[in-house]
Design a protein around this motif. Structure first.
Motif, mmCIF file in Angstrom:
data_model
loop_
_atom_site.group_PDB
_atom_site.id
_atom_site.type_symbol
_atom_site.label_atom_id
_atom_site.label_comp_id
_atom_site.label_asym_id
_atom_site.label_seq_id
_atom_site.Cartn_x
_atom_site.Cartn_y
_atom_site.Cartn_z
ATOM 1 N N ARG A 73 0.900 -1.324 0.108
ATOM 2 C CA ARG A 73 -0.005 -0.174 0.025
ATOM 3 C C ARG A 73 0.745 1.169 0.148
ATOM 4 N NH1 ARG A 73 -5.211 1.590 4.021
ATOM 5 N NH2 ARG A 73 -5.768 3.452 2.765
ATOM 6 N N LYS A 74 1.983 1.379 0.826
ATOM 7 C CA LYS A 74 2.716 2.535 0.759
ATOM 8 C C LYS A 74 3.274 2.733 -0.533
ATOM 9 C CE LYS A 74 4.285 2.122 5.770
ATOM 10 N NZ LYS A 74 5.324 1.841 6.640
ATOM 11 N N ILE A 101 -0.360 7.652 -5.737
ATOM 12 C CA ILE A 101 -1.868 8.314 -5.705
ATOM 13 C C ILE A 101 -2.402 7.818 -4.148
ATOM 14 C CG2 ILE A 101 -3.099 6.589 -6.906
ATOM 15 C CD1 ILE A 101 -4.826 8.693 -7.947
ATOM 16 N N PRO A 102 -3.103 8.632 -3.599
ATOM 17 C CA PRO A 102 -3.450 8.209 -2.244
ATOM 18 C C PRO A 102 -4.743 7.393 -2.475
ATOM 19 C CG PRO A 102 -3.198 10.691 -2.296
ATOM 20 C CD PRO A 102 -2.846 10.229 -3.673
ATOM 21 N N LEU A 103 -4.803 6.436 -1.556
ATOM 22 C CA LEU A 103 -6.104 5.678 -1.731
ATOM 23 C C LEU A 103 -6.983 5.714 -0.604
ATOM 24 C CD1 LEU A 103 -3.884 2.393 -2.855
ATOM 25 C CD2 LEU A 103 -5.652 3.883 -4.614
ATOM 26 N N TRP A 157 -8.410 0.514 -1.119
ATOM 27 C CA TRP A 157 -7.415 -0.450 -0.681
ATOM 28 C C TRP A 157 -8.095 -1.653 -0.410
ATOM 29 C CZ3 TRP A 157 -3.050 -2.286 -1.025
ATOM 30 C CH2 TRP A 157 -2.489 -3.137 -0.050
ATOM 31 N N LYS A 158 -9.178 -1.801 0.215
ATOM 32 C CA LYS A 158 -9.932 -2.887 0.828
ATOM 33 C C LYS A 158 -10.111 -3.714 -0.597
ATOM 34 C CE LYS A 158 -12.558 -3.180 4.052
ATOM 35 N NZ LYS A 158 -13.982 -2.842 5.203
ATOM 36 N N MET A 159 -10.495 -3.209 -1.668
ATOM 37 C CA MET A 159 -10.886 -3.882 -2.740
ATOM 38 C C MET A 159 -9.605 -4.498 -3.590
ATOM 39 S SD MET A 159 -13.959 -1.695 -4.905
ATOM 40 C CE MET A 159 -13.609 -0.112 -4.384
ATOM 41 N N ILE A 160 -8.403 -3.445 -3.667
ATOM 42 C CA ILE A 160 -7.257 -4.008 -4.116
ATOM 43 C C ILE A 160 -6.711 -5.060 -3.264
ATOM 44 C CG2 ILE A 160 -4.876 -3.349 -4.728
ATOM 45 C CD1 ILE A 160 -5.991 -0.092 -5.063
ATOM 46 N N SER A 161 -6.620 -5.041 -2.230
ATOM 47 C CA SER A 161 -6.034 -6.115 -1.247
ATOM 48 C C SER A 161 -6.531 -7.410 -1.351
ATOM 49 C CB SER A 161 -5.820 -5.568 0.127
ATOM 50 O OG SER A 161 -6.960 -5.440 0.663
ATOM 51 N N ARG A 162 -7.812 -7.320 -1.456
ATOM 52 C CA ARG A 162 -8.574 -8.550 -1.837
ATOM 53 C C ARG A 162 -8.361 -9.343 -2.924
ATOM 54 N NH1 ARG A 162 -14.940 -6.503 0.046
ATOM 55 N NH2 ARG A 162 -14.354 -6.644 2.639
ATOM 56 N N LYS A 163 -7.772 -8.587 -4.129
ATOM 57 C CA LYS A 163 -7.771 -9.024 -5.499
ATOM 58 C C LYS A 163 -6.175 -9.809 -5.322
ATOM 59 C CE LYS A 163 -11.395 -8.004 -7.630
ATOM 60 N NZ LYS A 163 -12.511 -9.035 -8.064
ATOM 61 N N LEU A 214 -6.984 -8.415 -12.595
ATOM 62 C CA LEU A 214 -6.676 -6.729 -13.031
ATOM 63 C C LEU A 214 -7.534 -6.021 -13.653
ATOM 64 C CD1 LEU A 214 -4.312 -4.847 -12.278
ATOM 65 C CD2 LEU A 214 -3.398 -5.596 -14.129
ATOM 66 N N GLN A 215 -8.030 -6.742 -14.712
ATOM 67 C CA GLN A 215 -9.127 -5.616 -15.451
ATOM 68 C C GLN A 215 -10.311 -5.199 -14.925
ATOM 69 O OE1 GLN A 215 -7.738 -4.598 -18.215
ATOM 70 N NE2 GLN A 215 -5.943 -6.093 -17.505
ATOM 71 N N THR A 216 -10.651 -6.002 -13.914
ATOM 72 C CA THR A 216 -11.925 -6.070 -13.308
ATOM 73 C C THR A 216 -11.752 -4.810 -12.239
ATOM 74 O OG1 THR A 216 -12.781 -8.182 -13.163
ATOM 75 C CG2 THR A 216 -13.501 -6.943 -11.488
ATOM 76 N N LEU A 217 -10.526 -4.892 -11.671
ATOM 77 C CA LEU A 217 -10.115 -3.969 -10.626
ATOM 78 C C LEU A 217 -10.106 -2.648 -11.299
ATOM 79 C CD1 LEU A 217 -9.548 -4.123 -7.741
ATOM 80 C CD2 LEU A 217 -7.223 -4.672 -7.956
#
Length: 199
Positions: A14-15, A21-23, A28-34, A118-121
């Motif tokens: 995340r850092k 760009i700030p999240l 971040w929750k959506m990214i970290s789940r993928k 990744l495309q979904t994200l």
């Protein structure tokens, strides 16, 4: 891998993303789940020549390299270290067979996501499109610098640039791989290093 260690790996990820760009916490929750945490031993081939690169990797720990094979000789195209994304990008983006191999040079801790996820994200988290663009731009710049250096610079100049830009890799990457990346033989690399050490 223990939960606390996993959380530490994700925090580091995340850092790195937020340097671009700030999240928000929800983004971040959506990214970290993928993204999935993966440990890969040294000399693991994540994508082999002739395969389609289905995943992209973020390096939390370790080194990876891209190499080509010509007449049974491995030619290193790039070396990826901590904090970088790695993949056989052309194959990954186009979903076509790769003419490269992606291999770990050390025991690695990686975060990985496959092409379809990744495309979904990208659709779910618009900020990730900016991150993807910046990563692609940096990859393009690195590629242009390597090409220019091979066309314009002497082997000694290429080695000096490598040692200045990546001093931490000199002791981590085998010399024959560094030589391959610089487009010279291991013997030539040894001679260059001796000349420089005398100056």
């Amino acid at each position: 891998m223990e939960r606390n260690d996993t959380e530490g790996q994700l925090l580091n990820f995340r850092k790195t993303l937020e340097q671009i760009i700030p999240l928000s916490d929800s983004e971040w929750k959506m990214i970290s789940r993928k993204f999935n945490l993966m440990e890969a031993p040294k000399r693991t081939q994540l994508t082999k020549e002739g395969q389609i690169a289905t995943s992209i990797y973020f390096i939390n720990k370790g080194l990876l390299r891209i190499f080509y094979t010509k007449e049974d000789v491995e030619i290193t195209g790039f070396i990826f270290s901590e904090g970088l994304f790695a993949s056989c990008y052309e194959s990954f983006l186009l979903q076509t067979k790769s003419n490269q191999t992606l291999e770990t040079l050390e025991d690695c801790v990686l975060l990985t996501i496959d092409h379809s996820e990744l495309q979904t994200l990208y659709k779910e988290v618009p900020a990730l499109n900016i991150i993807g663009r910046v990563v692609a731009e940096q990859r393009f710049i690195n590629g242009q610098r390597i090409l220019s250096s091979h066309l314009l610079d002497s082997p000694e100049e290429r080695y000096r640039q490598f040692s200045d830009q990546y001093p931490g890799l000199l002791m981590r990457v085998p010399q024959h791989i560094i030589a391959s990346y610089l487009g010279i033989t291991p013997v030539s690399l040894s001679r260059i290093r001796k000349r420089i050490s005398r100056k």
